[in-house]
Design an enzyme around this catalytic site. Structure first.
Site, mmCIF file in Angstrom:
data_model
loop_
_atom_site.group_PDB
_atom_site.id
_atom_site.type_symbol
_atom_site.label_atom_id
_atom_site.label_comp_id
_atom_site.label_asym_id
_atom_site.label_seq_id
_atom_site.Cartn_x
_atom_site.Cartn_y
_atom_site.Cartn_z
ATOM 1 C CG LEU A 1 -2.294 -0.568 0.987
ATOM 2 C CD1 LEU A 1 -1.989 -2.215 1.038
ATOM 3 C CD2 LEU A 1 -3.008 -0.377 2.456
ATOM 4 N N GLY B 1 1.071 -5.000 0.582
ATOM 5 C CA GLY B 1 0.282 -5.243 0.004
ATOM 6 C C GLY B 1 0.663 -5.504 -0.964
ATOM 7 C CG ASN C 1 6.003 -5.048 6.357
ATOM 8 O OD1 ASN C 1 4.617 -5.415 5.336
ATOM 9 N ND2 ASN C 1 6.758 -4.657 6.068
HETATM 10 C C1 LIG Z 1 -8.141 -1.985 9.475
HETATM 11 C C2 LIG Z 1 -6.634 -2.425 8.765
HETATM 12 C C3 LIG Z 1 -5.675 -1.100 9.185
HETATM 13 C C4 LIG Z 1 -4.970 -1.190 8.123
HETATM 14 C C5 LIG Z 1 -3.903 -2.086 7.689
HETATM 15 C C6 LIG Z 1 -3.392 -2.014 5.966
HETATM 16 C C7 LIG Z 1 -2.316 -2.516 5.199
HETATM 17 C C8 LIG Z 1 -1.177 -2.610 4.847
HETATM 18 C C9 LIG Z 1 -0.928 -2.942 4.013
HETATM 19 C C10 LIG Z 1 0.631 -2.016 3.442
HETATM 20 O O1 LIG Z 1 0.414 -2.396 2.397
HETATM 21 S S1 LIG Z 1 1.550 -0.967 4.516
HETATM 22 C C11 LIG Z 1 2.567 -0.658 3.167
HETATM 23 C C12 LIG Z 1 3.773 -1.992 3.880
HETATM 24 N N1 LIG Z 1 5.150 -1.604 2.881
HETATM 25 C C13 LIG Z 1 6.217 -1.080 3.142
HETATM 26 O O2 LIG Z 1 6.457 -2.013 4.693
HETATM 27 C C14 LIG Z 1 7.181 -1.230 3.033
HETATM 28 C C15 LIG Z 1 8.389 -0.494 2.526
HETATM 29 N N2 LIG Z 1 9.472 0.342 1.706
HETATM 30 C C16 LIG Z 1 10.501 -0.597 1.704
HETATM 31 O O3 LIG Z 1 10.432 -1.532 2.952
HETATM 32 C C17 LIG Z 1 11.547 -0.415 1.057
HETATM 33 O O4 LIG Z 1 10.888 1.150 0.342
HETATM 34 C C18 LIG Z 1 11.550 -1.620 -0.146
HETATM 35 C C19 LIG Z 1 10.309 -1.835 -1.244
HETATM 36 C C20 LIG Z 1 11.966 -3.359 -0.004
HETATM 37 C C21 LIG Z 1 11.725 -0.957 -1.256
HETATM 38 O O5 LIG Z 1 13.687 -1.007 -0.657
HETATM 39 P P1 LIG Z 1 14.788 0.100 -1.307
HETATM 40 O O6 LIG Z 1 16.095 0.817 -0.890
HETATM 41 O O7 LIG Z 1 14.550 -0.382 -3.403
HETATM 42 O O8 LIG Z 1 13.787 1.469 -2.488
HETATM 43 P P2 LIG Z 1 13.894 2.804 -0.834
HETATM 44 O O9 LIG Z 1 13.195 2.372 0.636
HETATM 45 O O10 LIG Z 1 14.619 3.502 -0.848
HETATM 46 O O11 LIG Z 1 11.985 3.393 -1.139
HETATM 47 C C22 LIG Z 1 12.353 4.902 -2.177
HETATM 48 C C23 LIG Z 1 11.445 5.487 -2.160
HETATM 49 O O12 LIG Z 1 10.359 4.803 -2.040
HETATM 50 C C24 LIG Z 1 9.636 4.949 -0.712
HETATM 51 N N3 LIG Z 1 8.551 4.085 -0.238
HETATM 52 C C25 LIG Z 1 9.104 3.069 -0.121
HETATM 53 N N4 LIG Z 1 7.341 2.064 -0.012
HETATM 54 C C26 LIG Z 1 6.624 3.022 0.199
HETATM 55 C C27 LIG Z 1 5.466 2.559 -0.056
HETATM 56 N N5 LIG Z 1 5.496 1.196 0.998
HETATM 57 N N6 LIG Z 1 4.506 3.698 0.250
HETATM 58 C C28 LIG Z 1 5.550 4.571 -0.268
HETATM 59 N N7 LIG Z 1 6.349 5.655 -0.450
HETATM 60 C C29 LIG Z 1 6.864 4.576 -0.089
HETATM 61 C C30 LIG Z 1 10.618 5.932 0.066
HETATM 62 O O13 LIG Z 1 10.062 6.371 0.953
HETATM 63 C C31 LIG Z 1 11.574 6.211 -1.189
HETATM 64 O O14 LIG Z 1 10.842 7.615 -1.108
HETATM 65 P P3 LIG Z 1 12.379 9.030 -1.230
HETATM 66 O O15 LIG Z 1 13.002 8.297 -2.777
HETATM 67 O O16 LIG Z 1 11.530 10.052 -1.059
HETATM 68 O O17 LIG Z 1 12.970 8.997 -0.328
#
Ligand SMILES: CC/C=C\CCC/C=C/C(=O)SCCNC(=O)CCNC(=O)[C@H](O)C(C)(C)COP(=O)(O)OP(=O)(O)OC[C@H]1O[C@@H](n2cnc3c(N)ncnc32)[C@H](O)[C@@H]1OP(=O)(O)O
Length: 299
Positions: free
Chosen positions: A105, A150, A174
């Site tokens: 997400l 997601g 996670n």
């Molecule tokens: C009642 C129910 C309530 C709630 C339910 C909600 C369920 C939620 C489900 C989800 O999916 S929550 C999202 C979970 N995702 C993560 O934890 C992943 C986070 N990201 C990472 O671990 C890493 O970014 C990576 C995917 C492994 C990639 O690593 P890499 O080193 O290649 O990139 P970097 O970390 O430098 O990221 C680049 C850039 O992208 C932004 N980013 C990363 N992930 C997200 C995200 N999920 N959403 C928005 N933005 C994201 C990160 O901040 C960097 O941004 P920047 O360039 O501006 O610094």
């Protein structure tokens, strides 16, 4: 070449609003006559082999294929178009972004927005999952990168998962690491895939599995060298497409309907639950801290 933005009428006679991106008309692209078609929207790339009846969707929402509302809107339209076009019996899901299948997400959709936005966003997440999980097509996930939360759900909603053998490509739900809770239907899909005990363990600890661990726990079906992910997905697809559609589809529905119905019967309540959960001050703070940590990782 036809570039169309705005309202588009699809094969099944349905009219959908294409909110973003462009669509390369299939008819125009098919003129090559080699059975290959290519649809292009801004964030979702669709390649298809008409003769084989197989389409490939490549996520193209750099840098990390986060599931933003714009991405989901385009993705749902593509899925619906393929589902309604009886040419396609199989769909491969993969990524166009090197090293990332999907970061899950888009946390920016869940932070600092209003309640109506959270509700719209969650409805799109639900819709995406229902369309994937209940698809009549054979879905094979060719997981060529990291696949948390997601992103993992999208893979788990496929019929078969092939993961590239790279220790950086971790997969799992996670959510607890972010201070949030995976919704019951994420949990249901995980339990259906790896069983109750392993799911409880993985969910509470927010485990992200490396490929060999993911294979061991049953989260993926095959781990192969990175350069063989697409060819393996294709040969698995060929095997699955050898089964008569009607028998396979009815069996898939028999296995999945109860899980999907569980969400369908309480969709609105699930949206309200998400909105009230995510708009809490404490949750907003946790998400902001997590996003900040991601940003600072580089410095
Ligand atoms: C009642 C129910 C309530 C709630 C339910 C909600 C369920 C939620 C489900 C989800 O999916 S929550 C999202 C979970 N995702 C993560 O934890 C992943 C986070 N990201 C990472 O671990 C890493 O970014 C990576 C995917 C492994 C990639 O690593 P890499 O080193 O290649 O990139 P970097 O970390 O430098 O990221 C680049 C850039 O992208 C932004 N980013 C990363 N992930 C997200 C995200 N999920 N959403 C928005 N933005 C994201 C990160 O901040 C960097 O941004 P920047 O360039 O501006 O610094």
């Amino acid at each position: 070449m036809a570039l169309v933005a705005g309202r588009k009428t699809f094969a099944a006679g349905k009219t959908l609003l294409l909110r973003a991106g462009v669509w390369l008309g299939a008819e125009a692209a098919a003129r090559g006559g080699n059975g290959a078609r290519r649809f292009v929207s801004q964030r979702v790339l669709v390649e298809s082999d008409v003769t084989a009846g197989i389409a490939t969707i490549k996520f193209k929402n750099p840098p990390v294929n986060s599931l933003s509302l714009e991405f989901l809107t385009e993705f749902i339209i593509c899925l619906e178009k393929l589902e309604n076009d009886k040419t396609y019996r199989g769909l491969i899901l993969t990524s166009d972004c090197p090293g990332i299948f999907s970061a899950g997400l888009d946390l920016r959709e869940m932070c600092g927005k209003n309640l109506a936005h959270y509700a719209e966003y969650w409805r799109a997440i639900q819709e995406t999952w229902l369309k994937l999980y209940l698809s009549n097509m054979v879905l094979v996930a060719a997981i060529n990168g990291a696949s948390p939360a997601g992103g993992c759900l999208m893979a788990l909603s496929s019929d078969y998962r092939v993961l590239a053998d790279n220790p950086r490509y971790r997969i799992g739900l996670n959510e607890t690491l972010l201070g949030i809770v995976a919704p019951f239907w994420f949990k249901d899909v995980l339990v259906n895939t790896i069983g109750h005990r392993a799911a409880e363990h993985a969910l509470q600890l927010g485990l992200l599995f490396q490929p060999t661990e993911a294979l061991q726990v049953g989260m993926v079906d095959q781990v192969v060298p990175e350069d063989q992910v697409q060819s393996t997905a294709l040969s698995v697809m060929t095997e699955w497409l050898a089964i008569p559609d009607h028998a396979r589809q009815l069996t898939k529905s028999m296995m999945r309907k109860a899980t999907a119905d569980n969400l369908i019967k309480q969709r609105e309540a699930d949206i309200q639950n998400f909105v009230s959960f995510v708009s809490r001050d404490s949750i907003q703070k946790s998400l902001q801290v997590y996003l900040e940590k991601l940003k600072q990782k580089k410095h």
